[in-house]
Every structure is written in structure tokens, then in C-alpha cells.
Design an enzyme around this catalytic site. Structure first.
Site, PDB file in Angstrom:
ATOM      1  CG  HIS A 137      -2.103  -0.745   1.184  1.00 18.86           C
ATOM      2  ND1 HIS A 137      -2.243  -1.967   1.775  1.00 18.86           N
ATOM      3  CD2 HIS A 137      -3.261  -0.488   0.561  1.00 18.86           C
ATOM      4  CE1 HIS A 137      -3.448  -2.439   1.523  1.00 18.86           C
ATOM      5  NE2 HIS A 137      -4.096  -1.560   0.795  1.00 18.86           N
TER       6      HIS A 137
ATOM      7  CD  GLU B 237      17.028 -10.284 -33.501  1.00 22.69           C
ATOM      8  OE1 GLU B 237      17.319  -9.541 -32.555  1.00 22.69           O
ATOM      9  OE2 GLU B 237      16.253 -11.247 -33.366  1.00 22.69           O
TER      10      GLU B 237
ATOM     11  CG  ASP C 235      20.656 -10.129 -30.941  1.00 19.22           C
ATOM     12  OD1 ASP C 235      21.698 -10.433 -30.313  1.00 19.22           O
ATOM     13  OD2 ASP C 235      19.524 -10.502 -30.585  1.00 19.22           O
TER      14      ASP C 235
ATOM     15  CB  CYS D  86      11.848  -3.458 -30.894  1.00 16.26           C
ATOM     16  SG  CYS D  86      12.577  -4.953 -31.551  1.00 16.26           S
TER      17      CYS D  86
HETATM   18  C1  PEP Z   1      17.473  -6.740 -30.271  1.00 19.63           C
HETATM   19  O1  PEP Z   1      18.267  -7.654 -30.530  1.00 19.63           O
HETATM   20  O2  PEP Z   1      17.666  -5.551 -30.582  1.00 19.63           O
HETATM   21  C2  PEP Z   1      16.234  -7.030 -29.535  1.00 19.63           C
HETATM   22  C3  PEP Z   1      15.315  -6.116 -29.348  1.00 19.63           C
HETATM   23  O3  PEP Z   1      16.093  -8.289 -29.028  1.00 19.63           O
HETATM   24  P1  PEP Z   1      16.761  -8.807 -27.663  1.00 19.63           P
HETATM   25  O4  PEP Z   1      17.444  -7.643 -27.021  1.00 19.63           O
HETATM   26  O5  PEP Z   1      15.655  -9.385 -26.884  1.00 19.63           O
HETATM   27  O6  PEP Z   1      17.705  -9.828 -28.181  1.00 19.63           O
HETATM   28 MG    MG Z   2      17.610  -9.720 -30.413  1.00 20.22          MG
END
Ligand code: PEP
Ligand code: MG
Length: 573
Positions: free
Chosen positions: A186, A428, A452, A499
Site C-alpha cells: 500500500h 537483427e 543483436d 525495438c
Molecule cells: C534486439 O536484438 O535488438 C532485440 C530487441 O532483441 P533482444 O534484445 O531481446 O535480443
Molecule cells: Mg535480439
């Protein structure tokens, strides 16, 4: 300095108001009648539920739906049939209600605390919260109302009980320190909802802090400084001002559209690892989920999650975002993500080995189970499927075949799903980047995973400190790769997202705008900062900057130049 858990961000500086620990000790007594005790118990539970509901509704309307959800969780817990049954049977055996509540709650607390898992440990603080509140109700302990506390008060208590916090406001309470409670208690919910810096679980706080002491609460780091010297006072006052300025500036970007300075619309998504994270993403007004890393569900168990367990998690996320996109990435294990119970053979080069989609395509059962779970959840929102670590077209074709098989299986079992679910891939690997034009013909979207992509283009292990000086997305090679991927996607008429971490890097943002990136997916903590950074660049300015960057030969030169440009347009907060 005292250490605790920072549960609500910010720096608070003020005078301590020490609230002596409630004496919730009691002596067990011989009960008069079992029914009377049971009635007292049920009435206390009712009162607890009523107060908590009131507080949750208040928070949901005035502050935060996510925090309110945790409080609703406390209501579910107090109504838990197993817990209630255990308490009732102790009462029926002749114990008084205070003893029964205390004893059963304590056994839950020790069970939850003994598990080596942070989430389960948090449940222990939830139960402690519930126990204290129920006992306070049962013993009619007069609770302190903080409404009349003077301005610039730092509250120091054992725990903040619900009624104590009902009068709290950020006008007079500038910090909260408690000896007990964790991130879902809380105390922390109220602190976060009201934006009051708070540090909880501070050992011996009540013993070390005296009424009227000047105290600094650093909710970011979990530090408590008592009677600071001049230098510390000056340093934290400066930090406090900076923090307030930043928070006020970022508030403007909540619920605002994501647009460049000249009005070009972008989409800003969040990266998440659970349906709880989706609530945080919604809270910071993300426009969808750009990456749902599904590994967590597999990592936190000692067995494979079932189709239903996965389905529930995906459905909850889809429902949180309704008509906004939720891109669920299929299992990306291997590399640094090891799941012990899968007994994957140890490899010489795990990052180049049996990872992600390579593994899934070989483990048909695991893959089909996940695909069915995602497909079933797809009717509840705008779910899209995303495939990690693709290197060649054969993989994409095999994935599509597996999706068709999963659909057939669902049809056979009379289960519904979205027939036209979109399928995209992460770009990637250097291979996927080089054949982006070929892959684009096969899929509905690209998502660039720069974490990656940088590792593989630079041939540098992303987790190896010895070579980390090479791990940067600002090398000309990585920047050219990003440009090429976005152009290839657009030539084929599909949208391109990023991402990887680079999507929220204020230095990378002008390049992404110049190359025409459609969607940015970032962590919840930097969502508003990213929206703000995007708003500072016009397309023309970003294009000019990108043109210059593309002529540069080294990472250092590029980073230095981008820093200057970012500072000149105020995109770094
Ligand atoms: C990436 O490789 O940029 C990615 C978003 O995947 P992860 O970091 O989960 O490998
Ligand atoms: Mg990745």
C-alpha cells in the site's frame, strides 16, 4: 546513510515526522462464541475491502490505473478461499480472530519469503500489509491522519496503513520512509500514485531517525540521508530541482501524439516482458506494444508454460491495448538466455548457435503450443506475430507453415483465432539485413533489433566487457545497415519498426527520422523522453544531419557531431 528499496522516484528533502510503530500486539483470549469470532473476522474483511476499494477507485480516477490494479489484487488476496478457509478453521478450533489472522498470514508470509523469486517475495509484503490492516481494524487502533502535517514533511513509519494515507498529499508530504513494505505494498502504491519520493524496507529507520531531523529521501537509488552536511544538502537540492524540472517537462508528453517538429506522425510503442509490464506501458501512454519478449514466462518457471498459461498472458496484454498493436515475439532463447529445464546442449558459440527461431523450428511441440496460444489470444485485440533472429527465407517459409498447422489444430478443436494475423520478422542479423528486399516480400512488417544487429555486424559479443568499446550502433556500418533495412521495407510497402535500445537513444533519433522509420519501440521508463526527443527534430533538420553523418568515417566523429546537434535542438533532457 540508510539503505532501502526506492519504490517511488524523485528526491524529497524535509523534516522527519516519526510515527511510532502501531502496537499491533495483542494477547490471545478465550473466545465466547465461535460464531461471534467468525462474524468479527468477516466484518473486518468487509471493512478492509471497502476501504481498499475506495482507495483503489480514488487512485484509478486521480492518479494511476496500474497502481489501482495492485490494490484490487490485495482485495482478491484477502478473499482468497484457501486463506479464508485456513483462518476460519483456526477460529472454529477455538482460537480468537486476532490470533487466527496473525498465524495464517505469518505462514503465508514465510512461505512467500522463502521462494527465491522477487515476484513471489513481493506477495509476502502484500500479505504483511493485509495482516496489519486487518489487525488494526480488529483492535480498533486509532490511525494517524497525515492531512494536517506541516509542509515539507518526511513521514517515517513502520508501514503506511490505508487510513493513515487517505489524507496524504504531495503539498505537505515530500518523502516517505518505512521499515516494512515492498514495491507492491500500500505504502508504495500511494507514494507512486501521488508522485512522492519513497524508500521502503529501511532497517531500523524508526530507531535512527528522530522527529524533526532533516532527512533526504532518494527514491531513485533507495538512499536515506539523515542530517546531511552542507555539501550533501546542496548536491541533493540541485538534483531535486533537476528532477522536478524534468518531470514537469515530460508531463506535457503524456497522452500527446508522437510527432516530429514539422508534424510527421510516428508511432511510439513499448517493449515488455509480461502482461504486468503492459499496464506500465499503457500508463506511460505508449501507442501499443512493439516487442513482447515472451522468454520471461519460460524463464521464471521450472517447466514449460502450458498453452493456457501463455494464452492468458497474451490475452491480458491484448485486452490492455484493445485496438492498438501488440507484437508478440516467439520464444527467443539461447545466447545469454538459458532455460535450464530445456537441457539445451552447451555450445562453443551460443550466440551463433541453436538460438531463437532456429531452436523453435526444431522443437515443433514447444513452437506450436506458443503459436496456438498467440493465435487464440489474437481475437481480443490487434496481436501480431514477430519472429526473432531470422537469417534466410527458408525460415520465414517454415514459420508460415507452422502457423498454418497451428491454425488447423485450433480449428479441429473448435477454437477461435484471427485468420489474418500479421506476421513480421526481426531484422537483427547481417544476413537478414542483406536480403531485406527478399524477406520483405514475404512478411507484413520489419522490426530492427539493433542490440543483436550491432553485435553481429561488429562481430562483438554484446555481453563481453573486454570488447564493449566496439559495441555501438553509431558505427558507420550499423548506421548504413539501418538505412538499408528501412529503405528495403518501404520499397516493398511494409512498415518498419525499431525495438532495439537504439530506438530511444536521443542521438540516433534524428537518423531514424531522416531514414523514415515508422515505429519506435522503447522501454516504458524512456517512453516520454523518446516522444519528447522526436518532437524536437524537423524532418529537414534530421535529413541534413543524416547527410553529414553518412559522409563520416568513424563512430567517434559521428557521436561527437550528433551530440552537438542534439544539444542545439534541445532533444536531450
Ligand atoms: C534486439 O536484438 O535488438 C532485440 C530487441 O532483441 P533482444 O534484445 O531481446 O535480443
Ligand atoms: Mg535480439
Amino acid at each position: 546513510m540508510l539503505k532501502g528499496i526506492g519504490v517511488s522516484e524523485g528526491i524529497g528533502i524535509g523534516k522527519a515526522l516519526v510515527i511510532e510503530s502501531h502496537d499491533i500486539k495483542f494477547d490471545s483470549y478465550a473466545i465466547r462464541s465461535i460464531n461471534e469470532e467468525l462474524e468479527r473476522y468477516h466484518k473486518a474483511v468487509e471493512k478492509f475491502i471497502m476501504r481498499t476499494k475506495e482507495m483503489a477507485n480514488n487512485i484509478a480516477t486521480n492518479a494511476s490505473e496500474k497502481e489501482a490494479e495492485i490494490l484490487f489484487g490485495h482485495i482478491i488476496m484477502v478473499k482468497d478461499p484457501y486463506m479464508q478457509g485456513e483462518i476460519e478453521s483456526l477460529i472454529k478450533s477455538g482460537q480468537c480472530v486476532e490470533y487466527a489472522v496473525s498465524k495464517i498470514c505469518d505462514s503465508f508470509i514465510s512461505m512467500f519469503s522463502s521462494v527465491d523469486d522477487e515476484l513471489t517475495n513481493q506477495r509476502a509484503t502484500d500479505v504483511l500489509d493485509i495482516k496489519n490492516s486487518l489487525l488494526a481494524i480488529l483492535l480498533n487502533i486509532e490511525e494517524i491522519n497525515l492531512k494536517d502535517a506541516p509542509p515539507e514533511t518526511v513521514v517515517v513509519a513502520d508501514v503506511l496503513t490505508p487510513s493513515m494515507t487517505s489524507g496524504i498529499n504531495s503539498e505537505n508530504i515530500v518523502g516517505i520512509i518505512t521499515e516494512n513494505g515492498g514495491a507492491t505494498s500500500h505504502s508504495s502504491i500511494i507514494a507512486r500514485a501521488l508522485g512522492i519520493p519513497a524508500v521502503l524496507s529501511v532497517d531500523n529507520a524508526l530507531q535512527n531517525i528522530k522527529n524533526g531531523d532533516t532527512v533526504i529521501v532518494d527514491g531513485n537509488k533507495g538512499d536515506v540521508i539523515i542530517s546531511p552536511n552542507k555539501a550533501a544538502f546542496a548536491e541533493y537540492s540541485k538534483k531535486q530541482l533537476q528532477y522536478i524540472k524534468q518531470r514537469n517537462e515530460l508531463k506535457k508528453y503524456k497522452n500527446a501524439p508522437t510527432v516530429t517538429a514539422d508534424g510527421d506522425k510516428k508511432l511510439l510503442f513499448c517493449n515488455i516482458a509480461s502482461s504486468d509490464d503492459a499496464l506500465k506501458a499503457k500508463e506511460c501512454t505508449a501507442e501499443g506494444i512493439g516487442l513482447f519478449r515472451t522468454e520471461l514466462m519460460f524463464l521464471e518457471k521450472d517447466r514449460l508454460p502450458t498453452e493456457d498459461e501463455q494464452y492468458t498472458e497474451y490475452k491480458r496484454t491484448a485486452l490492455t491495448f484493445r485496438h492498438k498493436p501488440v507484437k508478440i515475439r516467439t520464444l527467443d532463447i539461447g545466447g545469454d538466455k538459458i532455460i535450464p529445464y530445456l537441457n539445451i546442449e552447451k555450445e562453443e558459440n551460443p550466440y551463433l548457435g541453436n538460438r531463437a527461431i532456429r531452436y523453435c523450428l526444431k522443437q515443433e511441440d514447444i513452437f506450436l503450443t506458443q503459436l496456438r496460444a498467440i493465435l487464440r489470444a489474437s481475437i481480443y485485440g490487434k496481436i501480431k506475430l514477430m519472429i526473432p533472429l531470422v537469417t534466410c527465407i527458408e525460415e520465414v517459409k517454415a514459420v508460415k507453415k507452422a502457423i498454418e498447422t497451428a491454425k488447423e489444430q485450433l480449428k479441429e478443436n473448435g477454437k477461435c483465432f484471427e485468420e489474418n494475423i500479421e506476421v513480421g520478422i526481426m531484422i537483427e542479423t547481417p544476413s537478414a539485413m542483406m536480403i531485406a528486399d527478399i524477406l520483405a516480400e514475404e512478411v507484413d512488417f520489419f522490426s530492427i533489433g539493433t542490440n543483436d544487429l550491432t553485435q553481429y555486424i561488429m562481430a562483438v559479443d554484446r555481453g563481453n566487457d573486454d570488447v564493449s568499446y566496439l559495441y555501438s550502433a553509431f558505427h558507420p556500418s550499423v548506421i548504413r545497415a539501418i538505412k538499408h533495412i528501412i529503405e528495403s521495407g518501404h520499397k516493398a510497402g511494409i512498415p518498419v519498426e525499431m525495438c532495439g535500445e537504439a530506438a530511444s537513444d536521443p542521438l540516433m533519433i534524428p537518423l531514424l527520422i531522416a531514414f523514415g522509420l515508422d515505429e519506435f519501440s522503447v522501454s516504458a521508463a524512456v517512453t516520454l523522453k523518446t516522444r519528447r526527443a522526436i518532437s524536437k527534430w524537423s524532418k529537414a533538420h534530421a535529413k541534413k544531419v543524416a547527410e553529414n553523418v553518412l559522409k563520416m568515417k568513424s563512430e567517434k566523429e559521428i557521436v561527437n557531431y550528433l551530440k552537438q546537434e542534439a544539444e542545439s535542438c534541445g532533444s536531450i533532457l
